[in-house]
Design a protein around this motif. Structure first.
Motif, PDB file in Angstrom:
ATOM      1  N   UNK A   1      36.676  30.874  58.009  1.00  0.00           N
ATOM      2  CA  UNK A   1      36.136  31.902  57.124  1.00  0.00           C
ATOM      3  C   UNK A   1      37.251  32.541  56.322  1.00  0.00           C
TER       4      UNK A   1
ATOM      5  N   UNK B   1      38.455  30.154  53.597  1.00  0.00           N
ATOM      6  CA  UNK B   1      37.502  29.945  52.507  1.00  0.00           C
ATOM      7  C   UNK B   1      37.262  31.231  51.730  1.00  0.00           C
ATOM      8  N   UNK B   2      37.045  32.333  52.459  1.00  0.00           N
ATOM      9  CA  UNK B   2      36.690  33.587  51.780  1.00  0.00           C
ATOM     10  C   UNK B   2      37.935  34.302  51.277  1.00  0.00           C
TER      11      UNK B   2
ATOM     12  N   UNK C   1      37.739  32.208  47.734  1.00  0.00           N
ATOM     13  CA  UNK C   1      36.774  32.726  46.774  1.00  0.00           C
ATOM     14  C   UNK C   1      37.128  34.132  46.271  1.00  0.00           C
TER      15      UNK C   1
ATOM     16  N   UNK D   1      39.516  33.933  43.430  1.00  0.00           N
ATOM     17  CA  UNK D   1      38.869  33.503  42.191  1.00  0.00           C
ATOM     18  C   UNK D   1      38.122  34.664  41.540  1.00  0.00           C
ATOM     19  N   UNK D   2      37.374  35.412  42.375  1.00  0.00           N
ATOM     20  CA  UNK D   2      36.602  36.533  41.824  1.00  0.00           C
ATOM     21  C   UNK D   2      37.541  37.603  41.275  1.00  0.00           C
TER      22      UNK D   2
ATOM     23  N   UNK E   1      38.836  36.457  37.988  1.00  0.00           N
ATOM     24  CA  UNK E   1      37.805  36.598  36.963  1.00  0.00           C
ATOM     25  C   UNK E   1      37.741  38.043  36.468  1.00  0.00           C
ATOM     26  N   UNK E   2      37.834  38.982  37.418  1.00  0.00           N
ATOM     27  CA  UNK E   2      37.802  40.390  37.028  1.00  0.00           C
ATOM     28  C   UNK E   2      39.043  40.758  36.230  1.00  0.00           C
TER      29      UNK E   2
ATOM     30  N   UNK F   1      40.754  38.877  34.318  1.00  0.00           N
ATOM     31  CA  UNK F   1      40.619  38.356  32.958  1.00  0.00           C
ATOM     32  C   UNK F   1      39.892  39.351  32.062  1.00  0.00           C
ATOM     33  N   UNK F   2      39.044  40.164  32.675  1.00  0.00           N
ATOM     34  CA  UNK F   2      38.301  41.169  31.916  1.00  0.00           C
ATOM     35  C   UNK F   2      39.129  42.414  31.632  1.00  0.00           C
ATOM     36  N   UNK F   3      39.854  42.883  32.636  1.00  0.00           N
ATOM     37  CA  UNK F   3      40.460  44.211  32.519  1.00  0.00           C
ATOM     38  C   UNK F   3      41.928  44.153  32.155  1.00  0.00           C
ATOM     39  N   UNK F   4      42.542  42.970  32.085  1.00  0.00           N
ATOM     40  CA  UNK F   4      43.969  42.905  31.805  1.00  0.00           C
ATOM     41  C   UNK F   4      44.753  42.943  33.096  1.00  0.00           C
TER      42      UNK F   4
ATOM     43  N   UNK G   1      47.957  50.234  34.997  1.00  0.00           N
ATOM     44  CA  UNK G   1      48.340  51.307  34.076  1.00  0.00           C
ATOM     45  C   UNK G   1      48.681  52.581  34.839  1.00  0.00           C
TER      46      UNK G   1
END
Lengths: 82, 240, 494
Positions: free
Chosen positions: A57, A60-61, A65, A68-69, A72-73, A75-78, A82
């Protein structure tokens, strides 16, 4: 002290290094990478301590994963804190 | 000054934690309460009582099934939460130039990476299925297999060149919502059918064959539902 | 095993499965999700009422989930505290009725099923938390209702709600970790997760240090969930910026889980031979007293109606903790009744305020001048609930506060009685100020003049709750008698 104990100590030292690193770095991408390494090292500890289910676990977790998550986040917020 | 205070606080907290952990029964010794009380009962009951060679699976799916029902609910709720929360920002409210919109800014994928990913995918999927189906005999189970399957699907979405499509769902949306809820729903079904099998909610059938079938069904529900939730989380974070 | 005992697992199973079905069933017809959620919460309410009937007939009873006897399986247990699930299910039902017209106005139509799914899962988690007799199960269901609560806060529009939800999430996650850590310590010492079993075996543990730390971690963890001063910092933001029905649900029901968690903790540790609960309970009294005064003063200076109500929750949680800390039969049963009465009153307050704010589009108290003339029923309900929350006799708020104050006097703490009274007067001050603004001041804002009374579905929920917050005061004595047997294992610090 047996080899098995030495292995545990090495892993614990690595864990602490990773955690300190996560606390110190200002770059979120590096922090996430360190976090994945932390999880992977922890997975070795579980496996060594005879908990293969938890180790799977964790690998894998924790190392897979979540990183990866997080990326991904990021990539959104920079990636700079700050 | 603040740094100093923080250090003192952390040191104090650390001292308390270490004092507590040091005073716990020695881990790994056979006479500590952890090994002599409830766990000993699980081990004594073994395969016959728990219904699985892997005692961890026996505890998860049989002895403490209602806990696992709660856990799969948390996973499902996490997806609902992200879907609910990502809706409000909306594309117009986001600002700043350093934000990378993964939909429009595509990192060129090397054909080698893309090929290897596609080559590996069936093997990863097979492994994930194996981990799910064999969870009651070997280490692993629905949670682990589901994450592996989810990781494979995310890997495909990232590297197979499918990112250029705005709506790259492999599944029709109607079916997708059912699969995402598979964890709680399969467990809910077990909860109810347990009444028929043996007169208790959340119990497995007594007959060994049917018990194994139900366990496999539960593992598949947890695994496939979990994978769908992870892919959903990934999509929601990328697109929301 | 008769049919009623299965209900103990069904009050968890029905709302959660219902919630999990909603996004799949109602993807094409989002607004129809309302009816399904309403039906499953009504079913849950019916099951919990059947449980209470059984409780009255034969006393507390247990259910072994999966047929495994405790401590091997998860034992569910129903006592007179657990009876609160009926009240919480009822409030959820009324909140759902209120949501029918409110939610489509604030949530994008495609997300409406998500809202109803989260409300149902939240109800299932609350019910599980209340009926479980197992420590890890307690944690699991705490996560179920917490995660859904964070998301419900985030469903409101605007960046404020997002920030409030993040704040709630971060503090909530730390508190969950503390609780999990404590459960780990208890398991390591006793080898069991069953609460009754663990309570009996903690005495035999080799060292008291981990036990004491577990007690501390559980208390702090649940204090965050209960928003007891000084760990209430997340509450005003979260409860003020969430959609009105969500605020009602969180303030009335979800914070109470933290309180009940602390009661369960105190009861688990009260049998312990060498661990003294006195200092902890004194601390709870002090924190409760500060919370009463701090919450009341902070509410006085608020100009935002919902923020004011959020601070009122801080005050009332303070009252409940004073009662629990005193621990005498009078004070503790007063606190237990106040858990229920405050739930009803606060739901009435937030829903009525939500209706006023929704219909007028204004949320500052000064802007709401004269709205009582345009929306007489909603404003009247808000007025009644404000008097109830101040503890004016014979409303529901009076019973609990009176008992708590009485308990303080009985145990020789006149100062604490003073805090109870001063707190009540401060709450009355802002209550009267709002009533005055609504009914006796000329309208200032043009939107007030054009506002219309809330639609019938919203009004029905508001009026029922406001009427209950008055009528429950008349039923004070039976309620106190009802909870008294359940609260008694608390340590009396008198």
């Amino acid at each position: 002290m047996s080899v098995s104990d030495l292995f545990d100590l090495l892993i614990l030292a690595l864990l602490i290094t990773c955690v300190l690193g996560i606390a110190r770095v200002r770059d979120l991408a590096t922090a996430v990478t360190l976090f994945a390494i932390y999880s992977f090292v922890l997975c070795l500890l579980w496996a060594h301590r005879g908990a293969p289910d938890v180790a799977m676990t964790e690998a894998a977790v924790g190392a897979g994963i979540t990183a990866v998550l997080f990326f991904t986040a990021i990539a959104k917020i920079g990636r700079r804190e700050k | 000054m603040r740094k100093f205070l923080a250090l003192v606080l952390i040191a104090a907290l650390g001292a308390v934690l270490i004092a507590a952990v040091v005073n716990l029964p020695e881990p790994g010794t056979t006479d500590s309460p952890v090994h002599t009380h409830v766990s000993a009962g699980y081990i004594k009951g073994g395969h016959e009582a728990g219904g699985a060679d892997n005692l961890v699976t026996a505890v998860l799916l049989n002895y403490r099934a209602i806990d696992t029902f709660g856990e799969v609910t948390v996973i499902f709720t996490a997806l609902i939460a992200v879907l609910a929360a990502t809706s409000l920002a909306g594309p117009t409210e986001r600002s700043g130039t350093q934000n990378i919109d993964l939909k429009t800014t595509r990192v060129p994928v090397s054909p080698v990476v893309s090929f290897v990913v596609r080559l590996m995918a069936p093997f990863i999927a097979t492994f994930a299925l194996f981990v799910m189906l064999k969870g009651h005999e070997l280490p692993g189970g629905g949670f682990q297999g589901g994450v592996v399957l989810g990781a494979m699907l995310i890997l495909l979405a990232l590297f197979s060149g499918r990112t250029d499509k705005t709506d790259d769902e492999e599944l029709p949306p109607g079916l997708r919502n059912w699969i995402r809820a598979a964890g709680p729903l399969v467990f809910g079904a077990l909860g109810l059918t347990g009444l028929v099998f043996s007169g208790w909610l959340f119990s497995l059938p007594d007959h060994p064959f049917w018990r194994e079938m139900v366990m496999i069904g539960l593992e598949l529900g947890i695994g496939i539902g979990g994978a769908a939730v992870l892919v959903g989380l990934f999509r929601a974070l990328r697109e929301g | 095993m008769s049919a009623a005992a299965h209900g103990l697992a069904l009050v968890v199973l029905v709302p959660i499965v219902g919630g999990a079905l909603i996004p799949a069933l109602f993807r094409r017809f989002p607004t129809a999700a309302w009816g399904f959620a309403l039906a499953s919460s009504a079913l849950t309410l019916a099951i919990s009422i059947s449980l209470i009937r059984r409780l009255l007939a034969e006393g507390p009873f247990s259910y072994a989930a999966g047929g495994w006897p405790p401590p091997y399986g998860v034992a569910l247990h129903f006592d007179r505290f657990g009876a609160a699930i009926a009240v919480f299910s009822m409030i959820t039902l009324l909140v759902l009725i209120f949501s029918r017209r409110y939610i489509p106005a604030v949530v994008p139509i495609a997300r409406i099923p998500l809202y109803y799914a989260l409300v149902m899962i939240n109800l299932g988690g609350m019910n599980g938390f209340l009926v479980t007799g197992d420590l890890f199960n307690l944690f699991v269901f705490m996560e179920v209702f917490s995660v859904s609560a964070y998301a419900l806060v985030a469903m409101a529009r605007g960046p404020q709600a997002g920030l409030a939800a993040i704040k709630y999430l971060l503090l909530g996650a730390v508190s969950s970790l503390l609780v999990l850590f404590a459960i780990g310590l208890i398991f390591a010492q006793t080898g069991t997760l069953n609460m009754a079993d663990a309570a009996g075996r903690l005495d035999a543990a080799a060292s008291i240090v981990p036990t004491a730390l577990a007690l501390g971690a559980l208390t702090i963890g649940f204090m965050v969930k209960a928003a007891l001063f000084p760990l209430h910092v997340w509450l005003p933001d979260a409860h003020a910026s969430a959609p009105a029905p969500v605020s009602a649900l969180l303030s009335a029901v979800v914070v109470k889980a933290g309180v009940i968690g602390i009661i369960r903790t105190l009861q688990t540790f009260s049998d312990h031979g060498s661990l003294q609960l006195m200092p902890l309970q004194s601390l709870l009294i002090w924190l409760g007293a500060i919370a009463v005064l701090w919450g009341a003063v902070a509410a006085l200076v608020q100009s935002d109606l919902k923020r004011l109500l959020a601070y009122s929750t801080v005050t009332n949680i303070g009252y409940i903790f004073i009662g629990l800390g005193i621990g005498s039969a009078t004070a503790a049963s007063g606190a237990a009744v106040h858990i229920i009465n405050h739930a009803v009153i606060k739901a009435a307050l937030f829903l009525a305020a939500g209706a006023l704010i929704h219909q007028s589009g204004l949320r500052h108290i000064d802007d709401l001048r004269g709205l009582g003339e345009r929306m007489p029923l909603s404003a009247l309900a808000l007025g009644v609930a404000l008097l109830a929350v101040a503890g004016v006799p014979p409303t529901a708020g009076f019973v609990g506060k009176w008992q708590i104050g009485l308990g303080a006097l009985e145990t020789g703490r006149p100062l604490l009685m003073g805090v109870v009274i001063v707190g009540g007067l401060l709450v009355l001050t802002y209550g009267v100020r709002i009533i005055n603004t609504l009914f006796f001041r000329p309208p200032l804002h043009v939107r007030v003049v054009t506002s219309r009374e809330a639609p019938p579905s919203m009004l029905a929920a508001i009026l029922l709750l406001a009427a209950s917050s008055f009528l429950l005061g008349l039923a004070g004595k039976p309620m106190l008698d009802f909870v008294a047997p359940a609260i008694l294992p608390l340590t009396d610090t008198g």
